[in-house]
Design a protein around this motif. Sequence first.
Motif, PDB file in Angstrom:
ATOM      1  N   GLN A  87       0.831  -1.209   0.000  1.00 13.07           N
ATOM      2  CA  GLN A  87       0.000   0.000   0.000  1.00 13.07           C
ATOM      3  C   GLN A  87       0.865   1.257   0.000  1.00 13.07           C
ATOM      4  O   GLN A  87       0.551   2.236  -0.674  1.00 13.07           O
ATOM      5  N   ARG A  88       1.948   1.228   0.760  1.00 15.08           N
ATOM      6  CA  ARG A  88       2.842   2.390   0.809  1.00 15.08           C
ATOM      7  C   ARG A  88       3.564   2.581  -0.510  1.00 15.08           C
ATOM      8  O   ARG A  88       3.790   3.712  -0.946  1.00 15.08           O
ATOM      9  N   LEU A  89       3.924   1.479  -1.179  1.00 15.35           N
ATOM     10  CA  LEU A  89       4.544   1.588  -2.502  1.00 15.35           C
ATOM     11  C   LEU A  89       3.554   2.189  -3.498  1.00 15.35           C
ATOM     12  O   LEU A  89       3.920   3.054  -4.304  1.00 15.35           O
ATOM     13  N   ALA A  90       2.305   1.755  -3.424  1.00 12.81           N
ATOM     14  CA  ALA A  90       1.274   2.310  -4.300  1.00 12.81           C
ATOM     15  C   ALA A  90       1.129   3.812  -4.072  1.00 12.81           C
ATOM     16  O   ALA A  90       0.985   4.592  -5.021  1.00 12.81           O
ATOM     17  N   GLY A  91       1.192   4.236  -2.812  1.00  7.18           N
ATOM     18  CA  GLY A  91       1.100   5.664  -2.498  1.00  7.18           C
ATOM     19  C   GLY A  91       2.248   6.446  -3.092  1.00  7.18           C
ATOM     20  O   GLY A  91       2.056   7.555  -3.611  1.00  7.18           O
ATOM     21  N   ARG A  92       3.443   5.897  -3.036  1.00  9.88           N
ATOM     22  CA  ARG A  92       4.610   6.593  -3.587  1.00  9.88           C
ATOM     23  C   ARG A  92       4.517   6.696  -5.106  1.00  9.88           C
ATOM     24  O   ARG A  92       4.857   7.726  -5.691  1.00  9.88           O
ATOM     25  N   ILE A  93       4.084   5.640  -5.750  1.00 10.47           N
ATOM     26  CA  ILE A  93       3.921   5.677  -7.202  1.00 10.47           C
ATOM     27  C   ILE A  93       2.892   6.724  -7.590  1.00 10.47           C
ATOM     28  O   ILE A  93       3.093   7.516  -8.518  1.00 10.47           O
ATOM     29  N   ARG A  94       1.790   6.763  -6.854  1.00 12.13           N
ATOM     30  CA  ARG A  94       0.735   7.736  -7.140  1.00 12.13           C
ATOM     31  C   ARG A  94       1.261   9.170  -6.976  1.00 12.13           C
ATOM     32  O   ARG A  94       0.971  10.047  -7.799  1.00 12.13           O
ATOM     33  N   HIS A 196      -2.608   1.164 -13.448  1.00 13.29           N
ATOM     34  CA  HIS A 196      -1.892   0.157 -14.225  1.00 13.29           C
ATOM     35  C   HIS A 196      -0.459   0.001 -13.725  1.00 13.29           C
ATOM     36  O   HIS A 196       0.026  -1.126 -13.529  1.00 13.29           O
ATOM     37  N   VAL A 197       0.225   1.123 -13.520  1.00 11.68           N
ATOM     38  CA  VAL A 197       1.616   1.070 -13.050  1.00 11.68           C
ATOM     39  C   VAL A 197       1.689   0.379 -11.691  1.00 11.68           C
ATOM     40  O   VAL A 197       2.568  -0.459 -11.451  1.00 11.68           O
ATOM     41  N   ILE A 198       0.761   0.700 -10.812  1.00 13.54           N
ATOM     42  CA  ILE A 198       0.738   0.084  -9.485  1.00 13.54           C
ATOM     43  C   ILE A 198       0.509  -1.426  -9.602  1.00 13.54           C
ATOM     44  O   ILE A 198       1.250  -2.235  -9.016  1.00 13.54           O
ATOM     45  N   GLU A 199      -0.517  -1.824 -10.366  1.00 11.70           N
ATOM     46  CA  GLU A 199      -0.842  -3.242 -10.500  1.00 11.70           C
ATOM     47  C   GLU A 199       0.285  -4.005 -11.186  1.00 11.70           C
ATOM     48  O   GLU A 199       0.650  -5.113 -10.768  1.00 11.70           O
ATOM     49  N   PHE A 200       0.843  -3.412 -12.228  1.00 13.06           N
ATOM     50  CA  PHE A 200       1.925  -4.050 -12.973  1.00 13.06           C
ATOM     51  C   PHE A 200       3.153  -4.231 -12.082  1.00 13.06           C
ATOM     52  O   PHE A 200       3.801  -5.291 -12.089  1.00 13.06           O
ATOM     53  N   SER A 201       3.484  -3.193 -11.308  1.00 11.82           N
ATOM     54  CA  SER A 201       4.661  -3.239 -10.441  1.00 11.82           C
ATOM     55  C   SER A 201       4.488  -4.263  -9.322  1.00 11.82           C
ATOM     56  O   SER A 201       5.410  -5.037  -9.030  1.00 11.82           O
ATOM     57  N   LEU A 202       3.310  -4.285  -8.704  1.00 10.17           N
ATOM     58  CA  LEU A 202       3.073  -5.239  -7.627  1.00 10.17           C
ATOM     59  C   LEU A 202       3.041  -6.676  -8.153  1.00 10.17           C
ATOM     60  O   LEU A 202       3.522  -7.597  -7.488  1.00 10.17           O
ATOM     61  N   ALA A 203       2.503  -6.863  -9.359  1.00  9.68           N
ATOM     62  CA  ALA A 203       2.509  -8.198  -9.965  1.00  9.68           C
ATOM     63  C   ALA A 203       3.942  -8.646 -10.247  1.00  9.68           C
ATOM     64  O   ALA A 203       4.292  -9.820 -10.037  1.00  9.68           O
TER      65      ALA A 203
END
Length: 219
Positions: A87-94, A196-203
């Motif tokens: 979740q924190r990584l997603a926040g940073r990407i956003r 997309h970037v978040i989902e792709f990166s986490l995958a």
Amino acid sequence: MTDLKTKSALTRTRLLKAASRIFAQNGYQESTIAEICEQAKANIAAVNYHFGDKQTLYLEAWRYAFSEELSRYPADGGVPRQASPEQRLAGRIRSIIRRIAAEDSYSFAIIHKEIAQPTLLLSDILEKEINPQRQEMLVLLHECLGHNANEHLLHYCHASIMGQCFHVLRLKQLQIAQPNRTLVIESQYLEDFTNHVIEFSLAGIRAIQTQMLSQRYRA
């Protein structure tokens, strides 16, 4: 005296705003003090008074742009520290994508110009301002990947994420290069691309975790 100080501070801010916009559009070499002063509605004496020379104005303009962008879009993306690493990584990407895409954000565009036409003027300031952000991202990636992730893998993942984010910078550069043309990054496109970037990166991170686990058991 207070009115004079206020007027002086406003002039300095106008110069920083105009300079960051023009340096982002033209790069350091092609930008002129005259053009910056014209857009800031200030005279050259004001530049000399507040900054001394073009080089200092360049550094301060980048620092001003970077600070303003972080104040609007904090690096953590508003995600609390107790949230999961993902979740924190997603926040940073956003946060990164929002800072790049914002119409009045220029720090990433200035760096892009600096890479294309190096002056080396930003080397020290980037080390002080950007490197801490980068290190925080690497620590977070380490949390996501687990303790078995080596330094090379962390840097590869960081480069992969930033490469995706910089797609928005390329769109932004088109907008800056043609200021008279209406080229707006639509909010829905930006939201879809960010997700997309978040989902792709986490995958990708999950796939690497699976690979590392498989290699460990084979060993």
